[in-house]
Scaffold this active site. Structure first.
Site, PDB file in Angstrom:
ATOM      1  N   ASP A  48       0.923  -1.229   0.082  1.00  0.00           N
ATOM      2  CA  ASP A  48      -0.035   0.043   0.060  1.00  0.00           C
ATOM      3  C   ASP A  48       0.991   1.221  -0.122  1.00  0.00           C
ATOM      4  OD1 ASP A  48      -3.008   1.478   0.681  1.00  0.00           O
ATOM      5  OD2 ASP A  48      -1.282   2.378   2.007  1.00  0.00           O
ATOM      6  N   TYR A  53       2.808  10.037  -0.194  1.00  0.00           N
ATOM      7  CA  TYR A  53       3.950   9.431   0.768  1.00  0.00           C
ATOM      8  C   TYR A  53       5.235   9.558  -0.107  1.00  0.00           C
ATOM      9  CZ  TYR A  53       0.148   6.429   2.743  1.00  0.00           C
ATOM     10  OH  TYR A  53      -1.061   5.952   3.345  1.00  0.00           O
ATOM     11  N   LYS A  82      -2.809   5.895  -4.383  1.00  0.00           N
ATOM     12  CA  LYS A  82      -3.858   6.925  -3.816  1.00  0.00           C
ATOM     13  C   LYS A  82      -3.641   8.269  -4.724  1.00  0.00           C
ATOM     14  CE  LYS A  82      -3.963   4.809   0.584  1.00  0.00           C
ATOM     15  NZ  LYS A  82      -2.530   4.369   0.883  1.00  0.00           N
ATOM     16  N   HIS A 115      -7.570   9.270  -2.209  1.00  0.00           N
ATOM     17  CA  HIS A 115      -6.897   9.333  -0.749  1.00  0.00           C
ATOM     18  C   HIS A 115      -7.760  10.221   0.418  1.00  0.00           C
ATOM     19  CE1 HIS A 115      -2.872   9.205   1.419  1.00  0.00           C
ATOM     20  NE2 HIS A 115      -3.683   8.883   1.888  1.00  0.00           N
TER      21      HIS A 115
END
Length: 289
Positions: A48, A53, A82, A115
């Protein structure tokens, strides 16, 4: 020894592993590589990540080396990414997915999520959020129809925002990813997912140290001869809620994956639910209109 169900079947008939590796805040090259190296060796097959990120490129680079090392192919993995809040809206959302694919060095994503229900830099009460969500979802449906993503879904949506989706979506989300643990038992979201054949995936399953050291959790861990983390992960898994615990610690990565040799009782699950205090340790989407 139980006969564990290690996968769940999504509403697209796709099999998704119930345990995956979360990579939030893992954005140093060596940490990403070592975490993936350990995870793939242990047996993790779900990864994931997310645009925000800032590690998609590191994951892509690591997998280029690690897949051959473990005799794996791309199709052996289930990769989630996402859409970043800045990329909400027509065309932007489609382009953002292509950028994620390029960084991950993939031809497709197994699951692509919105997200956050709001557009970056807009105030929570700005009515334009609704239109941006709608536009993004139409782009997601296009990505799905073109085979660039095998499944589409949403993250951090409230019940209100999920119900709103029903008025315009041609395709229901396959997954809703939200914060879910015994301190935040979101029964209304779980029921919505059950009623609409949408899978609930939990993040922050271990809560914070206060949850891990709760006397009830500690008592159950001792009773089953397990770690407190095992109890909390198993609590979700036995409700068919998948989990994506994050770690760069080799021992923790192994521990988090090895939860298949015991089962909580129904009473255990209910007792843990009583710890609910509606406590969010991450983000609260409810203010977003």
């Amino acid at each position: 020894m139980t006969n564990p169900k290690k996968f769940t079947c999504l509403n697209t008939e796709t099999q998704m592993p119930l345990i995956g590796l979360g990579t939030y805040k893992i954005n140093h090259e060596d940490d990403v590589y070592n975490a993936l190296d350990t995870a793939l060796g242990v047996g993790y097959r779900l990864i994931d990540t997310a645009a925000v990120y800032q590690n998609e490129n590191l994951i892509g680079n690591a997998l280029k080396t690690l897949l051959p090392k473990y005799g794996l192919k791309r199709e052996d993995l289930f990769i989630i990414s996402k859409l970043g809040p800045k990329d909400h809206g027509s065309e932007l959302a489609y382009k953002a997915c292509l950028e994620s694919l390029e960084k991950l060095q993939c031809d497709y994503l197994d699951l692509y999520l919105i997200h956050w229900p709001g557009k970056q830099k807009l105030k929570s009460e700005d009515p334009r959020h609704k239109q941006y969500r709608k536009e993004s979802w139409f782009e997601f449906e296009k990505l799905f129809s073109e085979g660039l993503v095998k499944n589409i879904g949403v993250s951090n949506y409230s019940l209100k925002q999920l119900d709103e989706m029903l008025s315009y979506c041609k395709k229901l989300p396959a997954v809703l990813q939200v914060e879910y643990h015994p301190h935040l038992v979101q029964e209304d979201l779980l029921k919505w997912c059950t009623d609409h054949n949408v899978h609930l995936q939990a993040y922050r399953s271990l809560g914070i140290s206060e949850l891990l050291t709760d006397p009830l959790v500690t008592k159950m861990a001792k009773m089953y001869g397990k770690k407190e983390s095992h109890v909390l992960l198993k609590w979700a898994l036995q409700q068919n809620i998948s989990v994506i615990p994050k770690s760069t610690n080799k021992d923790h990565l192994e521990e988090n994956f090895n939860v298949w040799d015991f089962e909580l009782t129904e009473d255990d699950i209910l007792e843990l639910k009583k710890l609910n205090r509606n406590a969010r340790y991450c983000w609260d989407p409810s203010p977003v209109v």
